[in-house]
Design a protein around this motif. Sequence first.
Motif, short mmCIF file in Angstrom:
data_model
loop_
_atom_site.label_atom_id
_atom_site.label_comp_id
_atom_site.label_asym_id
_atom_site.label_seq_id
_atom_site.Cartn_x
_atom_site.Cartn_y
_atom_site.Cartn_z
N GLY A 246 15.06 -9.93 -9.14
CA GLY A 246 15.37 -8.56 -8.73
C GLY A 246 15.31 -7.64 -9.93
O GLY A 246 15.81 -7.97 -11.00
N GLY A 247 14.66 -6.46 -9.77
CA GLY A 247 14.53 -5.54 -10.90
C GLY A 247 14.21 -4.14 -10.43
O GLY A 247 14.61 -3.74 -9.33
N ILE A 248 13.47 -3.41 -11.26
CA ILE A 248 13.25 -1.99 -10.97
C ILE A 248 11.81 -1.68 -10.57
O ILE A 248 11.44 -0.53 -10.42
N GLU A 249 10.97 -2.72 -10.41
CA GLU A 249 9.59 -2.48 -9.96
C GLU A 249 9.01 -3.74 -9.34
O GLU A 249 9.55 -4.84 -9.51
N GLU A 250 7.89 -3.55 -8.61
CA GLU A 250 7.15 -4.69 -8.08
C GLU A 250 6.15 -5.07 -9.16
O GLU A 250 5.27 -4.29 -9.48
N LYS A 251 6.29 -6.26 -9.71
CA LYS A 251 5.50 -6.57 -10.91
C LYS A 251 5.28 -8.07 -11.07
O LYS A 251 6.19 -8.87 -10.84
N TYR A 252 4.05 -8.41 -11.45
CA TYR A 252 3.76 -9.77 -11.91
C TYR A 252 4.46 -9.93 -13.25
O TYR A 252 4.30 -9.09 -14.14
N GLU A 253 5.26 -10.98 -13.39
CA GLU A 253 5.90 -11.24 -14.68
C GLU A 253 5.05 -12.18 -15.53
O GLU A 253 4.61 -11.84 -16.60
N HIS A 254 4.85 -13.41 -15.04
CA HIS A 254 3.95 -14.32 -15.73
C HIS A 254 3.57 -15.46 -14.81
O HIS A 254 4.16 -15.63 -13.74
N SER A 255 2.55 -16.20 -15.23
CA SER A 255 2.22 -17.45 -14.55
C SER A 255 2.18 -18.54 -15.60
O SER A 255 2.01 -18.27 -16.79
N ALA A 256 2.37 -19.80 -15.15
CA ALA A 256 2.56 -20.89 -16.11
C ALA A 256 1.68 -22.08 -15.76
O ALA A 256 1.47 -22.39 -14.58
N TYR A 257 1.19 -22.74 -16.80
CA TYR A 257 0.18 -23.77 -16.66
C TYR A 257 0.61 -24.99 -17.45
O TYR A 257 1.00 -24.89 -18.62
N GLU A 258 0.50 -26.15 -16.81
CA GLU A 258 1.04 -27.37 -17.43
C GLU A 258 0.02 -28.02 -18.37
O GLU A 258 -1.14 -28.17 -18.02
N VAL A 259 0.50 -28.40 -19.55
CA VAL A 259 -0.31 -29.15 -20.51
C VAL A 259 0.33 -30.52 -20.72
O VAL A 259 1.45 -30.77 -20.26
#
Length: 380
Positions: A246-259
């Motif tokens: 929950g925050g103040i905008e509709e936004k992509y924060e990050h995506s994560a990839y397994e190594v």
Amino acid sequence: MSHPNKSTLRSAPAYPESALPPFVQKLGRPIPLVQAQSLAFLMFEKPDLAATEAFLVDFGMHTVARDQGRLLMRGSGREACIYLAHQGERSRYLGAAFTVASEAELAIVEKLSGARRLAPQQIPGGGAGIELVDPAGKLLWLIAGQARAAPLPLRPPLHPFTNSPGMLRRVNATVRPPLEPATVARLGHVVMQTTDFAGMAEWYMRHLGLIPTDVQYLEDGSPNLCFFRLDLGGTPADHHSFVLAGGIEEKYEHSAYEVIDLDALGQGHNVLRANGHRHMWGIGRHVLGSQLFDYWYDPDGMEFEHYTDGDVFTAEHETHYVPLEMSGIWAWGDDVPPSMGVKRDLGTIFKIIRLLRSGRLSTARLKLLGRAMTRPRPWL
Ligand SMILES: [Fe+2]
């Protein structure tokens, strides 16, 4: 600077749902339409596909195709695609594609939610699919029957050969991890910020059958962030495949990839740094999910995370509740960067004013959010 008092070295409490303090509100769970089986790929619009591809190759992905205004990237696993970008005016996140078990499940969602059918050629790997639009305007694709790709080489993990006091597993042998990009094995999760946490959480749980693994609540006990995992029954699922904050905008924060392991994380860090990419945060270990992490910016400033050694849970593992505070994001490693905290620029102030005026945010909640996001570790 004074020495931290021992009492400041504390970890946040975590309560199982069956033993919640009375003031903490449960995150309600709707009856789901289907149980998604995996997070397949993410969709973006990008102004410069060549620059995006160059970053993603250094990040450890493999190019499937770059033609006709479309960039397809894969990991070393059997998924035909984990990242899809369309050439466009600006850099933005479009949405996510999840797999479901069968076309029958697609038909259920199509009937009950008025989803749009996708043409097979729109879907990397073919098969069938439908497109929904979430309450914030982002796409959710549900797909089934994709062709599987042949896996690409991935070196074996090094940690089974770690030496410890009293446990020698490597004798007359050295550790020489190759200096190469951290091969991305697969897409792990995507994190979204939203102004309507409760509504979006309900929507995604209903359309994907997600299980809340860890819910974080504000000081008034209201849930404001959730790490969701897939419901795979007795098969272990990642601690989170999808996160809403929950925050103040509709936004992509990050995506994560397994190594594959910590050495891949470290060597991959060197490769990205040597090739001039912008580092954001890491290396460190998260608390919720336990992953070892390293965060990077793509050429347009979007965040991408490498991770390894994350938690997995089966469907019966109980939901836990943890207070929301900045200090809960990481167990050890560099301090959380200021960009992840509360911003005080003009754009942020305007966003807050708009939300307050439209009634989508109250001043009381804004204060609670501000307090949660500005409370770093007591000794920082
Ligand atoms: Fe993450």
